[in-house]
Motif scaffolding. Structure first.
Motif, PDB file in Angstrom:
ATOM      1  N   VAL A 186      56.399  44.071  37.778  1.00 41.54           N
ATOM      2  CA  VAL A 186      56.363  42.616  37.908  1.00 41.54           C
ATOM      3  C   VAL A 186      57.628  42.032  37.284  1.00 41.54           C
ATOM      4  O   VAL A 186      57.992  42.398  36.161  1.00 41.54           O
TER       5      VAL A 186
ATOM      6  N   ASN B 191      54.085  34.946  31.117  1.00 42.34           N
ATOM      7  CA  ASN B 191      53.085  35.969  30.793  1.00 42.34           C
ATOM      8  C   ASN B 191      51.780  35.741  31.555  1.00 42.34           C
ATOM      9  O   ASN B 191      51.100  36.700  31.928  1.00 42.34           O
TER      10      ASN B 191
ATOM     11  N   LYS C  60      52.270  37.214  35.003  1.00 44.66           N
ATOM     12  CA  LYS C  60      52.237  38.680  34.936  1.00 44.66           C
ATOM     13  C   LYS C  60      50.826  39.195  34.678  1.00 44.66           C
ATOM     14  O   LYS C  60      50.403  40.187  35.274  1.00 44.66           O
TER      15      LYS C  60
ATOM     16  N   ARG D 298      48.797  41.733  37.166  1.00 44.66           N
ATOM     17  CA  ARG D 298      48.311  43.049  36.723  1.00 44.66           C
ATOM     18  C   ARG D 298      46.801  43.169  36.912  1.00 44.66           C
ATOM     19  O   ARG D 298      46.299  44.223  37.302  1.00 44.66           O
TER      20      ARG D 298
END
Length: 105
Positions: free
Chosen positions: A16, A30, A33, A37
């Motif tokens: 990523v 974050n 990401k 995930r």
């Protein structure tokens, strides 16, 4: 969001990339990401082997969490139908090709 699929991997793997152009704050980057995930972890068993690289675009920061999940799921649906990129080279390998021995000249 963009996804690139490579064929060298034996199982689905994720990379990523979220730059500061997408969101100036680390918290926002974050979050993107983390969602990527999580969705990948849940969908991994349905994906063909390959390296999946997600590159977030600046509009991703404006989306809420459900919208990010939807976008990523749609992208994975497209990736399931993509053919992996061919290995580098000008000609396909012949099934009965052998290496030529080196000469001592």
């Amino acid at each position: 969001m963009f996804a690139h699929v490579r064929a060298e991997a034996k199982e689905p793997r994720l990379g990523v990339a979220v730059s500061k152009k997408v969101d100036k704050r680390a918290v926002g980057r974050n979050r993107i990401k983390r969602i990527a995930r999580d969705v990948f972890r849940r969908e991994r068993h349905r994906l063909p082997p390959g390296d999946y690289v997600l590159i977030a675009q600046p509009g991703a920061a404006a989306l809420d969490n459900p919208a990010l999940r939807t976008q990523w799921l749609q992208l994975l649906e497209k990736a399931r139908s993509l053919k992996p990129t061919a290995p580098a080279g000008t000609m396909p390998a012949s099934p009965d090709a052998r290496e030529r021995p080196a000469t001592d000249s």
